[in-house]
Design a protein around this motif. Structure first.
Motif, PDB file in Angstrom:
ATOM      1  N   TYR A 250       0.831  -1.210   0.000  1.00 30.08           N
ATOM      2  CA  TYR A 250       0.000   0.000   0.000  1.00 30.08           C
ATOM      3  C   TYR A 250       0.865   1.261   0.000  1.00 30.08           C
ATOM      4  CZ  TYR A 250      -3.808   3.162   1.477  1.00 30.08           C
ATOM      5  OH  TYR A 250      -4.725   4.171   1.557  1.00 30.08           O
ATOM      6  N   GLN A 251       1.910   1.275   0.833  1.00 27.86           N
ATOM      7  CA  GLN A 251       2.786   2.444   0.881  1.00 27.86           C
ATOM      8  C   GLN A 251       3.565   2.611  -0.417  1.00 27.86           C
ATOM      9  OE1 GLN A 251       4.997   1.792   4.652  1.00 27.86           O
ATOM     10  NE2 GLN A 251       4.154   3.751   5.261  1.00 27.86           N
ATOM     11  N   THR A 252       3.987   1.495  -0.998  1.00 25.34           N
ATOM     12  CA  THR A 252       4.697   1.566  -2.275  1.00 25.34           C
ATOM     13  C   THR A 252       3.828   2.223  -3.335  1.00 25.34           C
ATOM     14  OG1 THR A 252       6.077  -0.378  -1.840  1.00 25.34           O
ATOM     15  CG2 THR A 252       5.714   0.200  -4.140  1.00 25.34           C
ATOM     16  N   GLN A 253       2.576   1.792  -3.421  1.00 26.81           N
ATOM     17  CA  GLN A 253       1.697   2.330  -4.462  1.00 26.81           C
ATOM     18  C   GLN A 253       1.237   3.755  -4.147  1.00 26.81           C
ATOM     19  OE1 GLN A 253       1.601   0.928  -7.220  1.00 26.81           O
ATOM     20  NE2 GLN A 253       2.392  -1.103  -6.681  1.00 26.81           N
TER      21      GLN A 253
ATOM     22  N   LYS B 146       3.235  -1.322 -11.648  1.00 31.13           N
ATOM     23  CA  LYS B 146       2.610  -2.621 -11.919  1.00 31.13           C
ATOM     24  C   LYS B 146       3.583  -3.764 -11.642  1.00 31.13           C
ATOM     25  CE  LYS B 146      -0.488  -0.742 -15.467  1.00 31.13           C
ATOM     26  NZ  LYS B 146      -0.798  -0.711 -16.926  1.00 31.13           N
ATOM     27  N   ILE B 147       4.844  -3.585 -12.002  1.00 32.35           N
ATOM     28  CA  ILE B 147       5.852  -4.613 -11.721  1.00 32.35           C
ATOM     29  C   ILE B 147       5.987  -4.836 -10.217  1.00 32.35           C
ATOM     30  CG2 ILE B 147       8.326  -5.130 -11.821  1.00 32.35           C
ATOM     31  CD1 ILE B 147       8.381  -3.690 -14.541  1.00 32.35           C
ATOM     32  N   LEU B 148       6.031  -3.730  -9.452  1.00 30.83           N
ATOM     33  CA  LEU B 148       6.247  -3.832  -8.012  1.00 30.83           C
ATOM     34  C   LEU B 148       5.060  -4.440  -7.281  1.00 30.83           C
ATOM     35  CD1 LEU B 148       8.127  -0.479  -7.348  1.00 30.83           C
ATOM     36  CD2 LEU B 148       9.074  -2.798  -7.285  1.00 30.83           C
ATOM     37  N   LYS B 149       3.894  -4.370  -7.882  1.00 33.51           N
ATOM     38  CA  LYS B 149       2.742  -5.013  -7.243  1.00 33.51           C
ATOM     39  C   LYS B 149       2.970  -6.510  -7.111  1.00 33.51           C
ATOM     40  CE  LYS B 149      -2.225  -5.799  -7.630  1.00 33.51           C
ATOM     41  NZ  LYS B 149      -3.447  -5.597  -8.427  1.00 33.51           N
ATOM     42  N   ASP B 150       3.592  -7.115  -8.114  1.00 32.36           N
ATOM     43  CA  ASP B 150       3.819  -8.564  -8.121  1.00 32.36           C
ATOM     44  C   ASP B 150       5.232  -8.964  -7.706  1.00 32.36           C
ATOM     45  OD1 ASP B 150       1.207  -9.024  -9.117  1.00 32.36           O
ATOM     46  OD2 ASP B 150       1.884  -8.556 -11.147  1.00 32.36           O
ATOM     47  N   ASP B 151       6.168  -8.018  -7.811  1.00 32.23           N
ATOM     48  CA  ASP B 151       7.581  -8.340  -7.541  1.00 32.23           C
ATOM     49  C   ASP B 151       8.209  -7.198  -6.730  1.00 32.23           C
ATOM     50  OD1 ASP B 151      10.129  -9.346  -7.554  1.00 32.23           O
ATOM     51  OD2 ASP B 151      10.482  -9.062  -9.701  1.00 32.23           O
TER      52      ASP B 151
END
Length: 392
Positions: A187-190, A230-235
């Motif tokens: 959540y914080q990343t996004q 989008k990449i960071l959501k999964d990785d």
């Protein structure tokens, strides 16, 4: 194209293990005692604070610590930090954290270097004559405060959230190690990615003629953040994606994407600030919650910019007319927010805002009738209320 000044005095040290350079960088500032300012327990648990202190010890630099910074940093802790710095003879502040920690450090720096109440600067009653030198070790890619002239503080008396910009507070150096962001909750990343995007969108979606080069830089930055979010959501431990987002965060708010523009709109930020002040929501989430409503309220007043945004950033195919293309761009942006689990309404923040609260939010956003916000469409209190209602 507008005339502009571009000033970026911050030294950036980027990459793996770069926090080990802290002692050397501070020693070069010829300071005698450092305040290490940080948030909660994560900097301790990760071992980052230990590595920072070891680096300072190796260079013979004394330090004291002050923790407790929260999202939407509080004026009360700023005042505590000012008193601590004066008592301990601190002459340099090291912010270890994200935008909230850096903003709190800047406010402390103002308070130590100037007489009187530090809130005067955020209330725009007077201007500071200086600021203690500040360095930053970034642990969250979001606010861009590590390279900007801006800081935002919340006054618990009235829960007023106010931003202030002045070159005195620009960091002397910023240490950017993407690995330090691996442990962030999704959540914080996004939220950080949204904030980075919005810093660029606020400048891009404006009312004037821009430089083609500045537009191109902005468009590439936004496409890069969308791709890597989008990449960071999964990785979440993808180093390259973390690095792209971290560097985008610094470039999004150091003035680069505003060169040759009219300065940008910034209404979405002002509208969100009041949500953050009243409800203590995460800044990025608050921005995504109100942006679509703002965009639908104003897009006709700068339709060519919204069309360009839709086509060049979101890869929307041209529709039968400009209005359809602009709306498709707004919808595509909201679809991206949802794809990374960011809200697109205030209710999705878990807040059921009342009419009375909306009027209070709009009152505060308009500085109790003393100002308007925005340049795409100049917004007064009634306009701001309408946007809050649309965003419910």
């Amino acid at each position: 194209m507008y005339n502009f000044e571009y000033y970026t005095p911050t030294r950036v040290v980027f990459g793996k293990n770069s926090e080990k350079e802290t002692g050397r960088l501070i020693k070069a500032q010829d300071c005698k005692k450092v305040l290490i300012h940080y948030g909660g327990t994560s900097a301790k648990k990760s071992g980052l604070l230990d590595r920072v202190c070891e680096s300072l010890d190796e260079e013979g630099v004394e330090y004291v610590m002050l923790s407790g910074v929260v999202p939407n940093p509080h004026l009360s802790l700023v005042r505590e930090g000012i008193e601590l710095c004066k008592k301990e003879g601190v002459d340099f502040i090291l912010a270890v954290g994200g935008g909230s920690v850096i903003d709190s450090s800047k406010a402390i720096g103002y308070g130590v270097a100037n007489e009187g109440d530090v809130w005067d600067f955020y209330d725009e009653v007077r201007e500071p004559q200086g600021c203690l030198p500040i360095g930053a070790i970034l642990t969250i890619a979001a606010a861009g405060s590590e390279m900007s002239d801006s800081s935002v503080i919340t006054n618990e008396e009235g829960w007023l959230k106010r931003g202030y910009s002045n070159d005195h507070c620009r960091c002397k150096f910023a240490i950017l190690n993407p690995e330090l962001t691996y442990s962030l909750p999704a959540y914080q990343t996004q939220c950080g990615c949204v904030d980075i995007l919005m810093h660029t969108m606020e400048r891009y979606l404006n009312s004037g003629d821009n430089m083609e080069l500045t537009d191109g830089i902005s468009e590439a930055l936004m496409r890069t953040v969308i791709k890597n979010a989008k990449i960071l959501k999964d990785d979440p431990e993808n180093y390259d994606a973390r690095a792209e987002v971290m560097w985008a965060g610094s470039l999004s708010h150091n003035g680069l994407t505003g060169c040759g523009t009219d300065g940008g709109d910034w209404a979405s930020h002002q509208i969100e600030h009041e949500l953050g002040g009243m409800f203590d929501v995460a800044h990025g989430a608050g921005l995504s919650a109100v942006w679509g409503s703002w965009a639908r309220y104003v897009y006709k007043d700068s339709i060519d910019r919204f069309v360009k945004f839709a086509e060049n950033v979101l890869q929307v195919e041209s529709k039968e007319n400009k209005e359809q293309t602009a709306i498709a761009g707004i919808e595509a942006m909201e679809a991206f927010y949802r794809s990374v689990d960011m809200p697109t309404s205030i209710s999705e923040l878990g807040i059921q805002v009342t009419d009375a609260q909306i009027e209070e939010l709009a009152e505060k956003c308009s500085f109790f009738g003393r100002r308007t916000v925005g340049c795409v469409k100049v917004l007064g209190k009634e306009d701001i209320m309408n946007i809050y209602k649309m965003a419910r």
